[in-house]
Design an enzyme around this catalytic site. Structure first.
Site, PDB file in Angstrom:
ATOM      1  N   ASP A  51       1.243 -19.730  52.080  1.00 32.11           N
ATOM      2  CA  ASP A  51       2.580 -20.287  51.921  1.00 32.11           C
ATOM      3  C   ASP A  51       2.655 -21.666  52.569  1.00 32.11           C
ATOM      4  O   ASP A  51       2.461 -21.804  53.777  1.00 32.11           O
ATOM      5  CB  ASP A  51       3.610 -19.368  52.598  1.00 32.11           C
ATOM      6  N   TYR A  56       5.757 -29.622  54.942  1.00 28.65           N
ATOM      7  CA  TYR A  56       4.881 -29.238  56.064  1.00 28.65           C
ATOM      8  C   TYR A  56       3.732 -30.231  56.268  1.00 28.65           C
ATOM      9  O   TYR A  56       3.010 -30.159  57.262  1.00 28.65           O
ATOM     10  CB  TYR A  56       4.278 -27.833  55.871  1.00 28.65           C
ATOM     11  N   LYS A  85       6.733 -25.579  48.089  1.00 31.34           N
ATOM     12  CA  LYS A  85       8.194 -25.719  47.970  1.00 31.34           C
ATOM     13  C   LYS A  85       8.582 -27.185  47.808  1.00 31.34           C
ATOM     14  O   LYS A  85       7.993 -28.060  48.458  1.00 31.34           O
ATOM     15  CB  LYS A  85       8.886 -25.170  49.237  1.00 31.34           C
ATOM     16  N   HIS A 118      13.066 -25.404  48.283  1.00 34.86           N
ATOM     17  CA  HIS A 118      13.026 -25.114  49.722  1.00 34.86           C
ATOM     18  C   HIS A 118      14.429 -24.896  50.295  1.00 34.86           C
ATOM     19  O   HIS A 118      14.619 -24.140  51.242  1.00 34.86           O
ATOM     20  CB  HIS A 118      12.331 -26.283  50.439  1.00 34.86           C
TER      21      HIS A 118
HETATM   22  P1  NAP Z   1       6.692 -16.377  62.464  1.00 36.57           P
HETATM   23  O1  NAP Z   1       5.637 -16.150  61.473  1.00 36.57           O
HETATM   24  O2  NAP Z   1       7.720 -15.343  62.717  1.00 36.57           O
HETATM   25  O3  NAP Z   1       6.032 -16.686  63.879  1.00 36.57           O
HETATM   26  C1  NAP Z   1       4.974 -17.586  64.024  1.00 36.57           C
HETATM   27  C2  NAP Z   1       4.768 -17.802  65.528  1.00 36.57           C
HETATM   28  O4  NAP Z   1       4.347 -16.590  66.140  1.00 36.57           O
HETATM   29  C3  NAP Z   1       3.745 -18.838  65.863  1.00 36.57           C
HETATM   30  O5  NAP Z   1       4.202 -19.528  67.008  1.00 36.57           O
HETATM   31  C4  NAP Z   1       2.484 -18.021  66.180  1.00 36.57           C
HETATM   32  O6  NAP Z   1       1.702 -18.704  67.121  1.00 36.57           O
HETATM   33  C5  NAP Z   1       3.069 -16.750  66.757  1.00 36.57           C
HETATM   34  N1  NAP Z   1       2.300 -15.550  66.401  1.00 36.57           N
HETATM   35  C6  NAP Z   1       1.653 -15.299  65.233  1.00 36.57           C
HETATM   36  N2  NAP Z   1       1.101 -14.089  65.242  1.00 36.57           N
HETATM   37  C7  NAP Z   1       1.374 -13.542  66.449  1.00 36.57           C
HETATM   38  C8  NAP Z   1       1.062 -12.300  67.048  1.00 36.57           C
HETATM   39  N3  NAP Z   1       0.346 -11.386  66.389  1.00 36.57           N
HETATM   40  N4  NAP Z   1       1.540 -12.050  68.289  1.00 36.57           N
HETATM   41  C9  NAP Z   1       2.275 -12.973  68.939  1.00 36.57           C
HETATM   42  N5  NAP Z   1       2.604 -14.181  68.427  1.00 36.57           N
HETATM   43  C10 NAP Z   1       2.156 -14.462  67.186  1.00 36.57           C
HETATM   44  O7  NAP Z   1       7.494 -17.737  62.209  1.00 36.57           O
HETATM   45  P2  NAP Z   1       7.477 -18.956  61.206  1.00 36.57           P
HETATM   46  O8  NAP Z   1       6.196 -19.687  61.259  1.00 36.57           O
HETATM   47  O9  NAP Z   1       8.708 -19.713  61.480  1.00 36.57           O
HETATM   48  O10 NAP Z   1       7.617 -18.276  59.773  1.00 36.57           O
HETATM   49  C11 NAP Z   1       6.490 -17.869  59.007  1.00 36.57           C
HETATM   50  C12 NAP Z   1       6.255 -18.769  57.822  1.00 36.57           C
HETATM   51  O11 NAP Z   1       7.379 -18.718  56.945  1.00 36.57           O
HETATM   52  C13 NAP Z   1       6.140 -20.258  58.146  1.00 36.57           C
HETATM   53  O12 NAP Z   1       4.917 -20.594  58.720  1.00 36.57           O
HETATM   54  C14 NAP Z   1       6.395 -20.849  56.807  1.00 36.57           C
HETATM   55  O13 NAP Z   1       5.244 -20.734  55.981  1.00 36.57           O
HETATM   56  C15 NAP Z   1       7.536 -19.970  56.319  1.00 36.57           C
HETATM   57  N6  NAP Z   1       8.872 -20.503  56.664  1.00 36.57           N
HETATM   58  C16 NAP Z   1       9.683 -20.889  55.649  1.00 36.57           C
HETATM   59  C17 NAP Z   1      10.919 -21.419  55.923  1.00 36.57           C
HETATM   60  C18 NAP Z   1      11.794 -21.835  54.793  1.00 36.57           C
HETATM   61  O14 NAP Z   1      12.774 -22.559  54.994  1.00 36.57           O
HETATM   62  N7  NAP Z   1      11.516 -21.408  53.584  1.00 36.57           N
HETATM   63  C19 NAP Z   1      11.369 -21.580  57.235  1.00 36.57           C
HETATM   64  C20 NAP Z   1      10.529 -21.154  58.265  1.00 36.57           C
HETATM   65  C21 NAP Z   1       9.294 -20.622  57.959  1.00 36.57           C
HETATM   66  P3  NAP Z   1       0.132 -19.060  66.857  1.00 36.57           P
HETATM   67  O15 NAP Z   1       0.046 -19.898  65.624  1.00 36.57           O
HETATM   68  O16 NAP Z   1      -0.239 -19.806  68.089  1.00 36.57           O
HETATM   69  O17 NAP Z   1      -0.569 -17.738  66.713  1.00 36.57           O
END
Ligand code: NAP
Length: 321
Positions: A51, A56, A85, A118
């Site tokens: 994704d 990004y 997106k 997005h």
């Molecule tokens: P998330 O996946 O809930 O959390 C990611 C964070 O958690 C990172 O800081 C990561 O750090 C840490 N992490 C990952 N695995 C872990 C584990 N097993 N234990 C503890 N910590 C862990 O948050 P997100 O990145 O905001 O959301 C996921 C994805 O959704 C994004 O990367 C993006 O692709 C997408 N997204 C889309 C939108 C939108 O508007 N459409 C908005 C936000 C996000 P490390 O990398 O250091 O492991």
């Protein structure tokens, strides 16, 4: 939509028959150097969905990683599912197909598997001005790019139910997927029910509660203000269920979303966490388990997308104080 559940082949069938893997690698805030290693490790661990998004600024690196994986014979292009997106300036009238072609060029791909709006809000290039393009007009552009075949499926992100309803009412290409903030402390039951009723698959973002969001820095160097929020990963019921199942709190939060029939895209640039986040196929959370987890009744949106405030298509206008 039908679901198959077992590691790499675990998929949701979208309303157009396309199979979307239930677990993907999130890449927001993954730098180009980090994301090359992360994509390679994820595919080797069994992930088949990546994704990303134009905003990004890592599409080029992701394209490089995919190209190398294909050249090395690790995976075939058609086995991968790449989501990107369109950012807000690409939603402005007449801009979408050019946006998609620019993303494809960076990704070095002939097509993406899923192209998402997005946001529901169009802006000019430097985001200094709203472009008052209604979501109906945005969706007409998605209908057109779907018909080019450059995107195998199309969908939306950060749209509210009313906006989705207006796009569906056009009777054009259906919305195949809605990607929204969704985690234990923001469970989005209404949105999920609405999407189920309209045969729209749902992808949860921030499934772990996005603990890294506070580090986000705009290209200007500016940081955003994030309201204080409780940590999903530290929820006492999550921790207890993790201990009971010999799993980690992250695995419980991810399984919670999978057991609600959703797709997830946890982000990590840490190889052991990338593997950990995919290792969720050997346990499930029952309906009672889900109800127990939701006993806290916390429902707090983390991503209010404040830049949308005042825009005629602000999706979260009624949640702003
Ligand atoms: P998330 O996946 O809930 O959390 C990611 C964070 O958690 C990172 O800081 C990561 O750090 C840490 N992490 C990952 N695995 C872990 C584990 N097993 N234990 C503890 N910590 C862990 O948050 P997100 O990145 O905001 O959301 C996921 C994805 O959704 C994004 O990367 C993006 O692709 C997408 N997204 C889309 C939108 C939108 O508007 N459409 C908005 C936000 C996000 P490390 O990398 O250091 O492991």
């Amino acid at each position: 939509f039908q679901r198959i559940m077992s590691s790499s082949s675990a998929a949701i069938t979208l309303s157009n028959g396309v199979k979307m893997p239930v677990i993907g690698l999130g890449t927001w805030q993954s730098s180009p150097a980090e994301v090359i290693a992360a994509v390679k490790a994820s595919v080797k661990a069994g992930y088949r969905l990546i994704d990303t998004a134009a905003v990004y600024q890592n599409e080029e690196a992701i394209g490089t990683a995919i190209k190398e994986l294909v050249e090395e014979g690790v995976v075939k292009r058609e086995e991968l599912f790449v989501t990107t997106k369109a950012w807000t300036h690409e939603l402005a009238p007449g801009k979408l197909e050019g946006g998609l072609r620019a993303s494809l060029k960076k990704l070095q791909l002939e097509y993406v598997d899923l192209y998402l709006a997005h946001m529901p809000t169009a802006f000019n290039d430097d985001m200094s001005q709203h472009v008052a393009s209604p979501v109906e007009d945005v969706w007409r552009q998605f209908d057109a790019v779907y018909k080019t075949g450059l995107a195998k499926s199309v969908g939306v992100s950060n749209w509210n139910n009313e906006q989705i309803g207006r796009a569906l009412a056009l009777g054009l290409t259906p919305i195949h997927n809605s990607q929204v903030e969704l985690h234990l402390y923001f469970p989005q039951h209404e949105h999920v029910d609405f999407c189920k009723a309209h045969n729209i698959s749902v992808t949860s973002y921030a499934t772990l509660g996005s603990p890294g969001r506070v580090n986000f820095t705009l290209p200007t160097g500016q940081k955003l203000d994030w309201a204080p929020a409780p940590s999903d990963l530290e929820d006492k019921n999550v921790v207890a269920l993790a201990e009971k199942n010999k799993k980690t709190p992250a695995q419980v939060l991810l399984r919670y979303a999978l057991d609600r029939g959703l797709a997830i895209i946890p982000k990590s640039v840490n190889i052991s966490r990338i593997e950990e986040n995919f290792n969720v196929f050997d346990f499930t959370i029952s309906q009672e388990g889900i109800a127990k987890l939701e006993e806290s009744k916390i429902s707090q949106r983390l991503f209010l997308q404040d830049f949308m405030a005042g825009h005629p298509e602000d999706a979260f206008a009624n949640e702003r104080k």
